[in-house]
Design a protein around this motif. Structure first.
Motif, PDB file in Angstrom:
ATOM      1  N   ALA A  34       0.816  -1.221   0.000  1.00 55.03           N
ATOM      2  CA  ALA A  34       0.000   0.000   0.000  1.00 55.03           C
ATOM      3  C   ALA A  34       0.852   1.276   0.000  1.00 55.03           C
ATOM      4  CB  ALA A  34      -0.920   0.009   1.216  1.00 55.03           C
ATOM      5  N   ARG A  35       2.093   1.189   0.463  1.00 52.86           N
ATOM      6  CA  ARG A  35       2.950   2.383   0.510  1.00 52.86           C
ATOM      7  C   ARG A  35       3.501   2.743  -0.860  1.00 52.86           C
ATOM      8  NH1 ARG A  35       7.028   0.054   4.767  1.00 52.86           N
ATOM      9  NH2 ARG A  35       6.576  -1.766   3.466  1.00 52.86           N
ATOM     10  N   MET A  92       1.219   0.291   7.724  1.00 49.82           N
ATOM     11  CA  MET A  92       2.417   1.132   7.699  1.00 49.82           C
ATOM     12  C   MET A  92       2.265   2.316   6.742  1.00 49.82           C
ATOM     13  SD  MET A  92       5.596  -1.466   8.062  1.00 49.82           S
ATOM     14  CE  MET A  92       5.223  -2.599   6.745  1.00 49.82           C
ATOM     15  N   ALA A  93       1.209   2.292   5.918  1.00 49.15           N
ATOM     16  CA  ALA A  93       1.029   3.345   4.909  1.00 49.15           C
ATOM     17  C   ALA A  93       0.226   4.515   5.459  1.00 49.15           C
ATOM     18  CB  ALA A  93       0.322   2.756   3.696  1.00 49.15           C
ATOM     19  N   ASP A  94       0.380   5.656   4.838  1.00 46.73           N
ATOM     20  CA  ASP A  94      -0.367   6.859   5.199  1.00 46.73           C
ATOM     21  C   ASP A  94      -1.842   6.627   4.810  1.00 46.73           C
ATOM     22  OD1 ASP A  94      -1.588   9.376   5.105  1.00 46.73           O
ATOM     23  OD2 ASP A  94       0.254  10.390   4.474  1.00 46.73           O
ATOM     24  N   PRO A  95      -2.739   6.590   5.806  1.00 48.00           N
ATOM     25  CA  PRO A  95      -4.130   6.215   5.504  1.00 48.00           C
ATOM     26  C   PRO A  95      -4.808   7.117   4.467  1.00 48.00           C
ATOM     27  CG  PRO A  95      -3.884   6.778   7.846  1.00 48.00           C
ATOM     28  CD  PRO A  95      -2.519   6.847   7.245  1.00 48.00           C
ATOM     29  N   GLU A  96      -4.484   8.418   4.504  1.00 44.58           N
ATOM     30  CA  GLU A  96      -5.106   9.332   3.527  1.00 44.58           C
ATOM     31  C   GLU A  96      -4.680   8.989   2.108  1.00 44.58           C
ATOM     32  OE1 GLU A  96      -4.520  13.520   4.417  1.00 44.58           O
ATOM     33  OE2 GLU A  96      -5.034  13.078   6.514  1.00 44.58           O
ATOM     34  N   VAL A  97      -3.422   8.657   1.961  1.00 40.61           N
ATOM     35  CA  VAL A  97      -2.900   8.322   0.637  1.00 40.61           C
ATOM     36  C   VAL A  97      -3.461   6.969   0.175  1.00 40.61           C
ATOM     37  CG1 VAL A  97      -0.810   7.995  -0.747  1.00 40.61           C
ATOM     38  CG2 VAL A  97      -0.813   9.669   1.098  1.00 40.61           C
ATOM     39  N   THR A  98      -3.603   6.058   1.099  1.00 44.61           N
ATOM     40  CA  THR A  98      -4.161   4.746   0.748  1.00 44.61           C
ATOM     41  C   THR A  98      -5.580   4.912   0.201  1.00 44.61           C
ATOM     42  OG1 THR A  98      -2.798   3.682   2.418  1.00 44.61           O
ATOM     43  CG2 THR A  98      -4.688   2.435   1.623  1.00 44.61           C
ATOM     44  N   ASP A 122      -9.366   4.745  -4.407  1.00 40.47           N
ATOM     45  CA  ASP A 122     -10.282   5.407  -5.358  1.00 40.47           C
ATOM     46  C   ASP A 122      -9.711   5.371  -6.767  1.00 40.47           C
ATOM     47  OD1 ASP A 122     -11.794   5.966  -3.166  1.00 40.47           O
ATOM     48  OD2 ASP A 122     -11.244   8.093  -3.043  1.00 40.47           O
ATOM     49  N   TYR A 123      -8.411   5.588  -6.867  1.00 36.09           N
ATOM     50  CA  TYR A 123      -7.737   5.617  -8.168  1.00 36.09           C
ATOM     51  C   TYR A 123      -7.933   4.290  -8.918  1.00 36.09           C
ATOM     52  CZ  TYR A 123      -3.567   5.396 -11.259  1.00 36.09           C
ATOM     53  OH  TYR A 123      -2.698   5.223 -12.311  1.00 36.09           O
ATOM     54  N   ARG A 170       3.150   6.722   9.826  1.00 32.96           N
ATOM     55  CA  ARG A 170       2.779   5.892   8.676  1.00 32.96           C
ATOM     56  C   ARG A 170       3.054   6.685   7.408  1.00 32.96           C
ATOM     57  NH1 ARG A 170      -3.157   3.940  10.356  1.00 32.96           N
ATOM     58  NH2 ARG A 170      -3.009   2.777   8.409  1.00 32.96           N
ATOM     59  N   LEU A 171       3.861   6.083   6.529  1.00 34.33           N
ATOM     60  CA  LEU A 171       4.356   6.819   5.361  1.00 34.33           C
ATOM     61  C   LEU A 171       4.024   6.123   4.049  1.00 34.33           C
ATOM     62  CD1 LEU A 171       7.935   7.204   6.840  1.00 34.33           C
ATOM     63  CD2 LEU A 171       6.349   9.121   6.586  1.00 34.33           C
ATOM     64  N   SER A 172       3.668   6.920   3.056  1.00 33.68           N
ATOM     65  CA  SER A 172       3.523   6.391   1.699  1.00 33.68           C
ATOM     66  C   SER A 172       4.546   7.085   0.822  1.00 33.68           C
ATOM     67  CB  SER A 172       2.112   6.651   1.177  1.00 33.68           C
ATOM     68  OG  SER A 172       1.194   5.903   1.932  1.00 33.68           O
ATOM     69  N   TYR A 173       5.002   6.404  -0.193  1.00 30.91           N
ATOM     70  CA  TYR A 173       6.088   6.939  -1.025  1.00 30.91           C
ATOM     71  C   TYR A 173       5.673   7.272  -2.453  1.00 30.91           C
ATOM     72  CZ  TYR A 173       8.770   5.333   2.907  1.00 30.91           C
ATOM     73  OH  TYR A 173       9.239   5.142   4.176  1.00 30.91           O
TER      74      TYR A 173
END
Ligand code: GDP
Length: 286
Positions: free
Chosen positions: A33-34, A62-68, A73-74, A275-278
Motif C-alpha cells: 500500500a505504501r 504502515m502506509a499513510d491512511p489518507e494516501v491509501t 479510489d484511483y 505511517r508513510l507512503s512513497y
C-alpha cells in the motif's frame, strides 16, 4: 528473500503462473500500500488477462491512511476492485471472500445456466512480487501456519487447496512475479519499504531519496523527529542537519553519512516518522 531476476527466471515464473491460472477463477494481486505502483509487476495486465482480479493493498498499517484512500479510489475508478488489508493482523481480509464471489458471479451464473449445477468454491491464486506479504496472507487466510514456498527447481510439490470460509479455496503456493526495473526510483522505493535488500543499493542513496519525498510531503514529521527549526531547501543540507542532530560526526567534524542513513532508515522502519507512503496518484498524472 531477495531474488535476482534474469530473463530465464522471468520466463519460468511466467510459465508457472500461466499453469496455475488454468486452475483458478480469480486472481488476488498483492501490492504494498505504501508503493502500490512500484510494487506491481509490469506485465500483470497481460499475464492475468481474462481472469477477474482483486487488488489487495497490503501492509496498510504502515502506509499513510489518507494516501491509501486516494489509491483505493484511483484503482476503483480504473475498474479494478480494491481491498485495503493488513496480512499480519488479518485486518480487512474477511471481506476478500465476498469480493471474490462478486467477481465470479457472472461466470458461475453461466455455468449454472449450462446445467453445471454442482456448486463449488471459488478458486483463487495470490500473485505478487517478492516480499509484498504473500506467505503472510496465505497463512492468515488458512488460519494456521503452513510452509509457503515458491516453486523450487527440481522440487515437485503437489498443489493444495486451502479452504477459506465456506465458498473460497486458495492455492497454497503463490505466484511470484518480478518487479519493475526500468526506473531507478522504483528500486529506491522498493528498498526503502524493505522489498529489496538495501545492501544492493547504497544506504545513503535510499535515505536521500526518502528525505526528498518527506521534505515535500511530511516536513512537520521531519522537524518533529529531528528537532529541526526549519527544513533546508537542499536535501543534502537536510541530511547534514539530521546527522549533526544525531551526533553522527567523524573526525574533522565531517558528517558520517552512512551512520546517519542507518539511523533514519531505522526510524522509518520502526515507524518513528509515522505511517508513510512513497507515491501518490497525482505524482503519475503529469
Ligand atoms: P512474500 O515474499 O510475498 O511471501 O512476503 P512475506 O509474507 O514473507 O512478507 C514479507 C515481510 O512483510 C514479512 O516480514 C512479513 O511479516 C511482513 N508483512 C507481510 N504483510 C504485512 C502487513 O500487512 N503489515 C506489516 N506490517 N507487515 C507485513
Amino acid at each position: 528473500m531477495t531474488i535476482q531476476w534474469f530473463p530465464g527466471h522471468m520466463a519460468k515464473a511466467r510459465r508457472e503462473i500461466t499453469e496455475k491460472l488454468k486452475l483458478i477463477d480469480v486472481v488476488f494481486e498483492l501490492v504494498d500500500a505504501r508503493v502500490p505502483l512500484a510494487s506491481r509487476n509490469p506485465m500483470i495486465d497481460e499475464i492475468t488477462a481474462g481472469k477477474p482480479r482483486l487488488l489487495l493493498l497490503n501492509k496498510a498499517d504502515m502506509a499513510d491512511p489518507e494516501v491509501t484512500k486516494l489509491w483505493s479510489d484511483y484503482f476503483e475508478q480504473k475498474g479494478l476492485p480494491v481491498l485495503v488489508i493488513n496480512s499480519k493482523t488479518g485486518q480487512g481480509i474477511n471481506r476478500i471472500e465476498t469480493k471474490a464471489k462478486e467477481l465470479v458471479k457472472e461466470k458461475f451464473d453461466k455455468m449454472r445456466a449450462k446445467g453445471i449445477v454442482k456448486p463449488r468454491a471459488v478458486r483463487a491464486l495470490i500473485l505478487g512480487i517478492p516480499n509484498v506479504g504473500k506467505s503472510t496472507l496465505i497463512n492468515r487466510m488458512a488460519g494456521k501456519n503452513i510452509a509457503v514456498t515458491g516453486d523450487k527447481p527440481g522440487v515437485t510439490k503437489k498443489q493444495q487447496w486451502i479452504k477459506v470460509g465456506t465458498a473460497l479455496e486458495l492455492l497454497d503456493t503463490p505466484g511470484i512475479l518480478w518487479p519493475k526495473f526500468e526506473d531507478p526510483s522504483i528500486g529506491l522505493k522498493l528498498a526503502v519499504t524493505g522489498a529489496i535488500k538495501e545492501t544492493l543499493l547504497d544506504f545513503s542513496e535510499i535515505v536521500l531519496f526518502a528525505l526528498k519525498y518527506f521534505k515535500v510531503h511530511y516536513p512537520a514529521r521531519l522537524q518533529d523527529r529531528y528537532n529541526l527549526e526549519s527544513i533546508p531547501e537542499d536535501p543534502i543540507v537536510l541530511f547534514d542537519e539530521i546527522g549533526k542532530k544525531r551526533g553522527c560526526l567523524m573526525s574533522g567534524g565531517y558528517i558520517d553519512y552512512e551512520k546517519t542513513a542507518e539511523i533514519v532508515l531505522r526510524d522509518i522502519r520502526s515507524e518513528k516518522l509515522g505511517r508513510l507512503s512513497y507515491e501518490r496518484p497525482k505524482d503519475f498524472i503529469q
